[in-house]
Design a protein around this motif. Structure first.
Motif, mmCIF file in Angstrom:
data_model
loop_
_atom_site.group_PDB
_atom_site.id
_atom_site.type_symbol
_atom_site.label_atom_id
_atom_site.label_comp_id
_atom_site.label_asym_id
_atom_site.label_seq_id
_atom_site.Cartn_x
_atom_site.Cartn_y
_atom_site.Cartn_z
ATOM 1 N N GLU A 43 57.330 67.707 -27.651
ATOM 2 C CA GLU A 43 56.648 68.737 -28.713
ATOM 3 C C GLU A 43 55.295 69.136 -27.895
ATOM 4 O OE1 GLU A 43 59.356 66.456 -31.625
ATOM 5 O OE2 GLU A 43 57.796 65.867 -30.217
ATOM 6 N N TRP A 44 54.698 68.210 -27.539
ATOM 7 C CA TRP A 44 53.360 68.539 -26.965
ATOM 8 C C TRP A 44 53.540 69.068 -25.791
ATOM 9 C CZ3 TRP A 44 48.940 68.526 -29.332
ATOM 10 C CH2 TRP A 44 47.838 68.535 -28.541
ATOM 11 N N VAL A 45 54.375 68.689 -24.859
ATOM 12 C CA VAL A 45 54.376 69.269 -23.611
ATOM 13 C C VAL A 45 55.014 70.702 -23.672
ATOM 14 C CG1 VAL A 45 56.083 69.304 -21.426
ATOM 15 C CG2 VAL A 45 55.148 67.267 -22.359
ATOM 16 N N GLU A 46 55.812 71.010 -24.675
ATOM 17 C CA GLU A 46 56.365 72.340 -24.969
ATOM 18 C C GLU A 46 55.088 73.161 -25.359
ATOM 19 O OE1 GLU A 46 59.511 75.039 -27.993
ATOM 20 O OE2 GLU A 46 59.615 72.601 -27.656
ATOM 21 N N ALA A 47 54.379 72.378 -26.408
ATOM 22 C CA ALA A 47 53.312 73.371 -26.907
ATOM 23 C C ALA A 47 52.332 73.986 -25.678
ATOM 24 C CB ALA A 47 52.485 72.727 -28.147
ATOM 25 N N LYS A 48 51.947 72.958 -24.765
ATOM 26 C CA LYS A 48 51.245 73.161 -23.567
ATOM 27 C C LYS A 48 51.762 74.310 -22.683
ATOM 28 C CE LYS A 48 47.825 70.081 -23.875
ATOM 29 N NZ LYS A 48 46.549 70.169 -24.142
ATOM 30 N N GLN A 49 53.023 74.491 -22.740
ATOM 31 C CA GLN A 49 53.754 75.456 -21.746
ATOM 32 C C GLN A 49 53.485 76.927 -22.625
ATOM 33 O OE1 GLN A 49 57.661 73.687 -21.660
ATOM 34 N NE2 GLN A 49 57.052 72.817 -19.604
ATOM 35 N N ARG A 50 53.555 76.771 -24.073
ATOM 36 C CA ARG A 50 53.590 78.048 -24.512
ATOM 37 C C ARG A 50 52.015 78.604 -24.610
ATOM 38 N NH1 ARG A 50 54.909 76.748 -30.382
ATOM 39 N NH2 ARG A 50 54.955 79.205 -30.760
ATOM 40 N N LEU A 79 43.443 72.182 -16.835
ATOM 41 C CA LEU A 79 42.771 73.092 -15.947
ATOM 42 C C LEU A 79 43.667 73.442 -14.749
ATOM 43 C CD1 LEU A 79 39.177 71.253 -15.899
ATOM 44 C CD2 LEU A 79 39.853 73.190 -17.021
ATOM 45 N N MET A 80 44.518 72.377 -14.366
ATOM 46 C CA MET A 80 45.082 72.565 -13.053
ATOM 47 C C MET A 80 46.354 73.316 -13.666
ATOM 48 S SD MET A 80 43.579 70.899 -10.925
ATOM 49 C CE MET A 80 44.779 71.369 -9.757
ATOM 50 N N PHE A 81 47.179 73.170 -14.624
ATOM 51 C CA PHE A 81 48.055 73.933 -15.100
ATOM 52 C C PHE A 81 47.808 75.555 -15.069
ATOM 53 C CE2 PHE A 81 50.324 70.906 -18.407
ATOM 54 C CZ PHE A 81 51.103 70.331 -17.205
ATOM 55 N N VAL A 82 46.660 75.708 -15.642
ATOM 56 C CA VAL A 82 46.205 77.440 -15.626
ATOM 57 C C VAL A 82 45.902 77.722 -14.007
ATOM 58 C CG1 VAL A 82 44.362 78.767 -16.402
ATOM 59 C CG2 VAL A 82 45.166 77.019 -17.758
ATOM 60 N N GLY A 83 45.329 76.838 -13.298
ATOM 61 C CA GLY A 83 45.095 77.087 -12.107
ATOM 62 C C GLY A 83 46.413 77.391 -11.102
ATOM 63 N N GLU A 85 49.363 78.362 -12.696
ATOM 64 C CA GLU A 85 49.998 79.400 -13.074
ATOM 65 C C GLU A 85 49.141 80.741 -12.591
ATOM 66 O OE1 GLU A 85 52.216 82.108 -15.482
ATOM 67 O OE2 GLU A 85 52.511 80.048 -14.471
ATOM 68 N N ALA A 86 47.558 80.647 -12.384
ATOM 69 C CA ALA A 86 46.921 81.751 -11.683
ATOM 70 C C ALA A 86 47.542 82.024 -10.204
ATOM 71 C CB ALA A 86 45.676 81.474 -11.784
ATOM 72 N N THR A 87 47.680 80.653 -9.422
ATOM 73 C CA THR A 87 48.069 80.865 -8.061
ATOM 74 C C THR A 87 49.520 81.426 -8.148
ATOM 75 O OG1 THR A 87 47.002 78.934 -7.600
ATOM 76 C CG2 THR A 87 48.781 79.380 -6.176
ATOM 77 N N ARG A 88 50.526 81.020 -8.820
ATOM 78 C CA ARG A 88 51.841 81.792 -8.921
ATOM 79 C C ARG A 88 51.826 83.156 -9.149
ATOM 80 N NH1 ARG A 88 55.839 83.362 -12.228
ATOM 81 N NH2 ARG A 88 54.312 83.092 -14.163
ATOM 82 N N LEU A 89 50.820 83.599 -9.744
ATOM 83 C CA LEU A 89 51.007 85.032 -10.313
ATOM 84 C C LEU A 89 49.962 85.844 -9.157
ATOM 85 C CD1 LEU A 89 50.381 84.805 -14.074
ATOM 86 C CD2 LEU A 89 52.330 85.606 -12.785
ATOM 87 N N GLY A 90 49.145 85.041 -8.310
ATOM 88 C CA GLY A 90 48.592 85.900 -7.335
ATOM 89 C C GLY A 90 47.096 86.519 -8.028
ATOM 90 N N LYS A 91 46.764 85.655 -9.058
ATOM 91 C CA LYS A 91 45.324 86.236 -9.791
ATOM 92 C C LYS A 91 44.237 85.489 -9.200
ATOM 93 C CE LYS A 91 48.085 88.827 -12.439
ATOM 94 N NZ LYS A 91 47.725 90.191 -12.435
ATOM 95 N N THR A 92 43.038 86.274 -9.446
ATOM 96 C CA THR A 92 41.821 85.909 -8.962
ATOM 97 C C THR A 92 41.119 85.212 -10.502
ATOM 98 O OG1 THR A 92 41.583 87.438 -7.156
ATOM 99 C CG2 THR A 92 39.392 86.306 -8.149
#
Length: 295
Positions: A43-50, A79-83, A85-92
């Motif tokens: 449940e915790w892992v799923e919440a982090k993904q959401r 921090l790494m999850f967000v980083g 995701e930003a890399t996947r989307l090509g965001k700065t």
């Protein structure tokens, strides 16, 4: 049992401060172990993904630099999850991780150095030690402030004032917090002691309190995203290696004069037996609250 005496929320929060996780008996609460085991919950892992989805990084323009603050960044995993995701989307994206605990800061930096090669050159991560109640950031700095099970450990009103200050107008707070939770067991003596000595939960917990506080502090709630969360006794046991956290709480109950040593030992024994026989459940609601600063 000392009448009308309880542990306070501050008693639990203090263990996250530097050198406060070592109790007088020499018992040390392993905060790294605690945070690592927390992630064993599906449940915790799923919440982090959401949380990542609710951040909606894809809705920012590619020309924008998205500034994100993660308060209580802990081990740095988010921090790494967000980083990534930003890399996947090509965001700065410029991400700042803030925590008050030096040990956790070093863990987060170690993880970043290990995995930074997986991030694009458009993603920068800075990890700093600081106090959420007195943040050393300029006003109107961040597009997103995120917080996962951090606000329950601090003065909530003061924290929201600081978060509001550092957010840009129309910037968003995205916070994962529990609320409406309680412990249930067939052992009535265990539950009576639990209810008597621990902080009152009648206010509904942080996830509920935020529903009332945010609209009065310059935020518009965009969504609360509640999910029921049920943990069995066996899972609770898996979260406390060698019962260190339980023993630490037992020691705290005695040192604060809330229980006698004999009462504390009985409480700990009953809790362990209830977990081992699955005669206890922790039920709560996980909220992922998205709130926009509108003024």
């Amino acid at each position: 049992m000392t009448e009308n005496k309880k542990l306070s929320t501050e008693d639990f929060s203090n263990v996250w401060k530097d050198d406060k996780n070592l109790l007088p008996s020499g018992l040390k609460l392993d905060l790294v172990e605690h945070l690592s085991r927390q992630r064993l919950s599906p449940e915790w892992v799923e919440a982090k993904q959401r949380v990542i989805q609710i951040m909606k990084l894809d809705q920012f323009e590619n020309t924008d630099e998205i500034k994100i603050l993660d308060i209580g960044c802990g081990l740095g995993i988010d921090l790494m999850f967000v980083g990534k995701e930003a890399t996947r989307l090509g965001k700065t994206v410029s991400i700042t991780g803030l925590d008050q605990n030096s040990t956790l800061i070093e863990e987060a930096k170690t993880l970043y150095n290990k995995e930074k090669d997986h991030l694009s050159s458009k993603v920068t991560i800075q990890i700093v030690r600081g106090d959420i109640l007195q943040m050393e950031f300029n006003d109107n700095t961040f597009d997103i402030v995120r917080s996962d099970i951090t606000l329950q450990h601090v003065d909530l009103s003061k924290a929201l004032v600081e978060i509001h200050r550092v957010l840009k107008v129309n910037g968003r707070l995205i916070t994962l917090e529990g609320g409406g939770g309680n412990l249930y067991s067939s052992d009535e003596t265990l539950i009576k002691t639990y209810d008597t000595v621990l902080p009152n939960r009648r206010d509904g917990g942080t996830g509920i309190r935020l529903q009332f506080l945010l609209p009065n502090m310059g935020f518009e709630i965009k969504g609360s995203n509640p999910t029921a969360f049920l943990q069995t006794g066996q899972f609770l046991a898996s979260q406390d290696k060698d019962w260190i956290k339980l023993k630490g709480m037992g020691e705290m109950l005695v040192s604060k004069g809330v229980l006698t040593d004999e009462e504390s030992q009985d409480f700990q024994k009953r809790y362990m037996e209830a977990c081992n026989t699955n005669q206890i459940y922790a039920a709560s609601i996980l909220f992922i609250i998205e709130a926009m600063k509108y003024k």
